[in-house]
Design a protein around this motif. Structure first.
Motif, PDB file in Angstrom:
ATOM      1  N   LEU A 235       0.830  -1.204   0.000  1.00 38.55           N
ATOM      2  CA  LEU A 235       0.000   0.000   0.000  1.00 38.55           C
ATOM      3  C   LEU A 235       0.869   1.261   0.000  1.00 38.55           C
ATOM      4  O   LEU A 235       0.590   2.221  -0.725  1.00 38.55           O
ATOM      5  N   MET A 236       1.928   1.269   0.782  1.00 37.76           N
ATOM      6  CA  MET A 236       2.770   2.448   0.877  1.00 37.76           C
ATOM      7  C   MET A 236       3.511   2.697  -0.436  1.00 37.76           C
ATOM      8  O   MET A 236       3.670   3.856  -0.854  1.00 37.76           O
ATOM      9  N   TYR A 237       3.950   1.644  -1.105  1.00 39.38           N
ATOM     10  CA  TYR A 237       4.631   1.824  -2.386  1.00 39.38           C
ATOM     11  C   TYR A 237       3.673   2.423  -3.420  1.00 39.38           C
ATOM     12  O   TYR A 237       4.039   3.335  -4.176  1.00 39.38           O
ATOM     13  N   VAL A 238       2.442   1.912  -3.461  1.00 32.65           N
ATOM     14  CA  VAL A 238       1.460   2.423  -4.428  1.00 32.65           C
ATOM     15  C   VAL A 238       1.114   3.881  -4.123  1.00 32.65           C
ATOM     16  O   VAL A 238       1.083   4.738  -5.018  1.00 32.65           O
ATOM     17  N   MET A 239       0.866   4.177  -2.838  1.00 36.14           N
ATOM     18  CA  MET A 239       0.478   5.540  -2.470  1.00 36.14           C
ATOM     19  C   MET A 239       1.622   6.532  -2.664  1.00 36.14           C
ATOM     20  O   MET A 239       1.389   7.718  -2.933  1.00 36.14           O
ATOM     21  N   SER A 240       2.861   6.081  -2.548  1.00 38.71           N
ATOM     22  CA  SER A 240       3.988   6.995  -2.764  1.00 38.71           C
ATOM     23  C   SER A 240       4.047   7.452  -4.219  1.00 38.71           C
ATOM     24  O   SER A 240       4.447   8.588  -4.511  1.00 38.71           O
ATOM     25  N   ILE A 241       3.652   6.579  -5.143  1.00 39.73           N
ATOM     26  CA  ILE A 241       3.584   6.967  -6.555  1.00 39.73           C
ATOM     27  C   ILE A 241       2.508   8.032  -6.750  1.00 39.73           C
ATOM     28  O   ILE A 241       2.696   9.023  -7.463  1.00 39.73           O
ATOM     29  N   ILE A 242       1.360   7.838  -6.092  1.00 38.20           N
ATOM     30  CA  ILE A 242       0.243   8.779  -6.214  1.00 38.20           C
ATOM     31  C   ILE A 242       0.618  10.132  -5.628  1.00 38.20           C
ATOM     32  O   ILE A 242       0.301  11.183  -6.205  1.00 38.20           O
ATOM     33  N   VAL A 243       1.300  10.137  -4.489  1.00 38.41           N
ATOM     34  CA  VAL A 243       1.656  11.386  -3.812  1.00 38.41           C
ATOM     35  C   VAL A 243       2.482  12.285  -4.724  1.00 38.41           C
ATOM     36  O   VAL A 243       2.188  13.481  -4.891  1.00 38.41           O
ATOM     37  N   GLY A 244       3.526  11.748  -5.343  1.00 42.23           N
ATOM     38  CA  GLY A 244       4.381  12.567  -6.199  1.00 42.23           C
ATOM     39  C   GLY A 244       3.726  12.918  -7.530  1.00 42.23           C
ATOM     40  O   GLY A 244       3.813  14.057  -7.991  1.00 42.23           O
ATOM     41  N   GLY A 245       3.043  11.951  -8.133  1.00 42.33           N
ATOM     42  CA  GLY A 245       2.463  12.168  -9.459  1.00 42.33           C
ATOM     43  C   GLY A 245       1.333  13.174  -9.469  1.00 42.33           C
ATOM     44  O   GLY A 245       1.222  14.001 -10.390  1.00 42.33           O
ATOM     45  N   THR A 246       0.472  13.138  -8.448  1.00 45.53           N
ATOM     46  CA  THR A 246      -0.668  14.051  -8.432  1.00 45.53           C
ATOM     47  C   THR A 246      -0.259  15.485  -8.103  1.00 45.53           C
ATOM     48  O   THR A 246      -0.974  16.424  -8.443  1.00 45.53           O
ATOM     49  N   LEU A 247       0.890  15.666  -7.437  1.00 39.66           N
ATOM     50  CA  LEU A 247       1.385  17.023  -7.183  1.00 39.66           C
ATOM     51  C   LEU A 247       1.632  17.735  -8.509  1.00 39.66           C
ATOM     52  O   LEU A 247       1.146  18.847  -8.741  1.00 39.66           O
ATOM     53  N   ALA A 248       2.379  17.102  -9.395  1.00 37.49           N
ATOM     54  CA  ALA A 248       2.683  17.724 -10.684  1.00 37.49           C
ATOM     55  C   ALA A 248       1.433  17.841 -11.545  1.00 37.49           C
ATOM     56  O   ALA A 248       1.264  18.808 -12.288  1.00 37.49           O
ATOM     57  N   HIS A 249       0.524  16.871 -11.438  1.00 41.64           N
ATOM     58  CA  HIS A 249      -0.667  16.844 -12.288  1.00 41.64           C
ATOM     59  C   HIS A 249      -1.522  18.093 -12.111  1.00 41.64           C
ATOM     60  O   HIS A 249      -2.105  18.597 -13.072  1.00 41.64           O
ATOM     61  N   SER A 250      -1.609  18.628 -10.894  1.00 40.72           N
ATOM     62  CA  SER A 250      -2.499  19.753 -10.621  1.00 40.72           C
ATOM     63  C   SER A 250      -1.784  21.089 -10.468  1.00 40.72           C
ATOM     64  O   SER A 250      -2.428  22.133 -10.581  1.00 40.72           O
ATOM     65  N   LEU A 251      -0.482  21.069 -10.209  1.00 41.90           N
ATOM     66  CA  LEU A 251       0.178  22.314  -9.825  1.00 41.90           C
ATOM     67  C   LEU A 251       1.388  22.711 -10.667  1.00 41.90           C
ATOM     68  O   LEU A 251       1.825  23.853 -10.578  1.00 41.90           O
ATOM     69  N   VAL A 252       1.938  21.798 -11.457  1.00 46.80           N
ATOM     70  CA  VAL A 252       3.208  22.101 -12.138  1.00 46.80           C
ATOM     71  C   VAL A 252       3.063  21.943 -13.650  1.00 46.80           C
ATOM     72  O   VAL A 252       2.787  20.839 -14.130  1.00 46.80           O
ATOM     73  N   PRO A 253       3.221  23.039 -14.433  1.00 50.72           N
ATOM     74  CA  PRO A 253       3.232  22.919 -15.904  1.00 50.72           C
ATOM     75  C   PRO A 253       4.462  22.145 -16.348  1.00 50.72           C
ATOM     76  O   PRO A 253       5.431  22.042 -15.580  1.00 50.72           O
ATOM     77  N   PRO A 254       4.468  21.581 -17.578  1.00 54.11           N
ATOM     78  CA  PRO A 254       3.476  21.770 -18.629  1.00 54.11           C
ATOM     79  C   PRO A 254       2.326  20.783 -18.630  1.00 54.11           C
ATOM     80  O   PRO A 254       1.739  20.537 -19.697  1.00 54.11           O
TER      81      PRO A 254
END
Length: 556
Positions: A235-254
């Motif tokens: 669970l922690m490995y899967v959620m760690s991917i989500i934590v980093g990926g969703t940060l860029a998805h909503s807040l960091v261009p391009p």
């Protein structure tokens, strides 16, 4: 307001119930809003920030308030337009010659070449340049479809090249194995003990040029392989991917959502990147803490479902992958160039002669968002060309696939831009600004932007659609009220609002559920709660930084 409600209903019902492609839903929504908007509202929205209100007249000296940023300050013939005219078109403006403008932005004076017309109610009049008046009149006379088509083209001019180049970078990193090399390189540098932070950093870096769903599918085999190796913490490995990926998805261009929001608010890409990382860091910290807590509370086993089997579960061989340096360059170089231009523009210009002028011109050219991303795309193609098995034909196919995938995103984003522009032409900004209490100020607008984006996100599911829809409502309000801080904070508030409460109408929900082997209930209490915490905490950080910015300005 009725036009906006109709448009929103068409977009939401088209996506949710009719299962229309997002481009079609947004396009039809924009067309309906455009057709239902009166010419008077269209002209008012166009003139809103190219005018000044006459506060007082003393001979030929006129005191101006609410001076629009695009009013102009050159001597010449200006129109005096009755702001109370509700006939649906601009009729018979009086012409006055302005000799010069003076004063600060808060209180500007105009010296007139001749007296104002005696029959004009100056307390209800706008001062408008002839050029702006002509543009507003022309826009009000345009047909609905022409205005929608024009807005589509305008949006493409702002973000079309960026999304195309980002797609090429992402596709080439995937095809060459550079994306996997980035993940493995960061993990090896940090050690197996720090695998979860390495996954967070890797997914964030990859999600800048690559869409989140793709990043998750790319990194899931690594998470599964690590869970097999350790026998725990899946669970922690899967959620760690989500934590980093969703940060860029909503807040960091391009990434398309934050890229579009930054463009609409005239925020530089470099400033958006820095701001997104700055406020997103606190969301990541909060998400990481929840991830650790959830991993201890719920023991979700590694399950091999049919969908998950497709993702595999073995670590790739290092020797098959390109080097770490060449792999990271397509992401690193554009970010550095954009940041250099942002810093250069923020620093007070120094008269340093020809050499500094050349350096400044070079930084401005290379730091242009289109040039920076294009250089990243070239470097990404080089990672693919360096593979022995790659031919020019296979490189061409990779680029074609990237442009085909990116083309769909461009269409959706441009349709969203057209929908937002049609909402702006209803002059909704003035209505909402009048409804908000004066004491709310800019911070109240940040909360409004966050809540509007959150509601649209919950209703229709897509974070990107939520952002490009909300910006059409928020921008005119911001223009009407003015901002006591940098507009990047408003862009960040919208990005934060696109995170919370993802559920079954979000495609990302099902990608994570099916590919990771989580049940719907497990996905809700892990993925959905995680993103909600990250969004709220990031927004609170945005508020704090915005208040600090206001304090610095008032005490500077």
């Amino acid at each position: 307001m009725i036009a906006i409600v109709l448009g929103m209903l068409i977009v939401l019902s088209g996506v949710l119930f009719l299962r229309l492609h997002a481009f079609l839903a947004l396009f039809f929504g924009a067309l309906v809003v455009a057709a239902a908007t009166s010419p008077h509202s269209i002209s008012d929205s166009a003139l809103q920030h190219t005018t000044a209100t006459i506060a007082q007249v003393s001979g030929r000296r006129v005191t101006l308030t609410d001076v629009g940023s695009d009013l102009g300050s050159e001597a010449g013939a200006y129109y005096l337009v009755d702001a109370t005219d509700d006939t649906g078109k601009l009729v018979g403006p009086s012409i006055v010659w302005v000799e010069n403008f003076e004063g600060s932005e808060d209180e500007r004076f105009a010296n007139l070449g001749q007296p104002l017309p005696g029959d004009l109610n100056v307390s209800k009049a706008w001062l408008v340049s002839q050029e702006n008046y002509a543009q507003a009149t022309k826009l009000a006379k345009n047909s609905a479809i022409n205005r929608v088509a024009s807005a589509l083209g305008s949006t493409f001019g702002k973000i079309g090249i960026l999304i195309a180049m980002a797609s090429i970078i992402g596709q080439c990193l995937l095809a060459s194995g550079a994306a996997e090399r980035i993940v493995l390189g960061i993990r090896q540098a940090m050690g197996e003990r720090w695998t979860t932070p390495a996954f967070v950093i890797s997914s964030f870096v990859l999600a800048i040029p690559v869409f989140f769903d793709t990043v998750f599918l790319l990194m899931l085999p690594l998470a599964r392989a690590m869970a097999r190796r350790t026998g725990r913490d899946y669970l922690m490995y899967v959620m760690s991917i989500i934590v980093g990926g969703t940060l860029a998805h909503s807040l960091v261009p391009p990434t398309p959502g934050p890229l579009f929001v930054a463009t609409e608010l005239n925020v530089s890409i470099g400033a958006m990147v820095i701001g997104g990382i700055g406020v997103g860091f606190w969301g990541v910290v909060a998400g990481y803490l929840y991830m650790v807590w959830a991993n201890r509370r719920w023991d979700i086993p590694l399950r091999m479902t049919e969908e998950a089997a497709v993702a595999g579960g073995t670590l790739p061989e290092n020797e098959q992958l390109p080097g770490f340096t060449i792999s990271i360059l397509p992401v690193f170089v554009p970010i550095v160039l954009l940041a250099m231009k942002t810093v250069y523009q923020a620093v007070e210009p120094i008269d340093g002669g020809v050499l500094l002028d050349v350096v400044g011109a070079t930084i401005s050219f290379l730091g242009d968002k289109n040039i920076a991303l294009s250089l990243g795309a070239v470097l990404a193609m080089l990672t693919l060309v360096g593979k022995p098995s790659v031919t020019w034909e296979s490189l061409s196919k990779s680029v074609q696939k990237a442009l085909a995938d990116g083309g769909v995103v461009v269409l959706i984003t441009c349709a969203g831009g057209a929908f937002g522009e049609m909402i702006r032409q209803t002059n909704i900004g003035a209505t909402i600004a009048d409804a908000l209490p004066a004491s709310a100020g800019g911070l109240g607008l940040l909360v409004t932007a966050f809540v509007i984006t959150l509601l649209i996100r919950v209703i229709q599911g897509s974070a990107t659609v939520a952002m490009i829809t909300a910006i059409g409502i928020v921008v005119p309000v911001a223009n009407q009220m003015g901002l006591p801080f940098h507009p990047v904070f408003l862009a960040l508030a919208i990005g934060c609002g696109s995170k919370p409460l993802p559920w079954m109408n979000d495609s990302g929900f099902w990608v994570i559920s099916r590919m990771s082997g989580f049940t719907e209930k497990e996905t809700l209490k892990t993925f959905s709660v995680l993103l909600t915490i990250m969004g709220v905490v990031s927004f609170l950080a945005t508020l704090v930084f915005a208040m600090f910015s206001i304090w610095l300005t008032s005490n500077g």
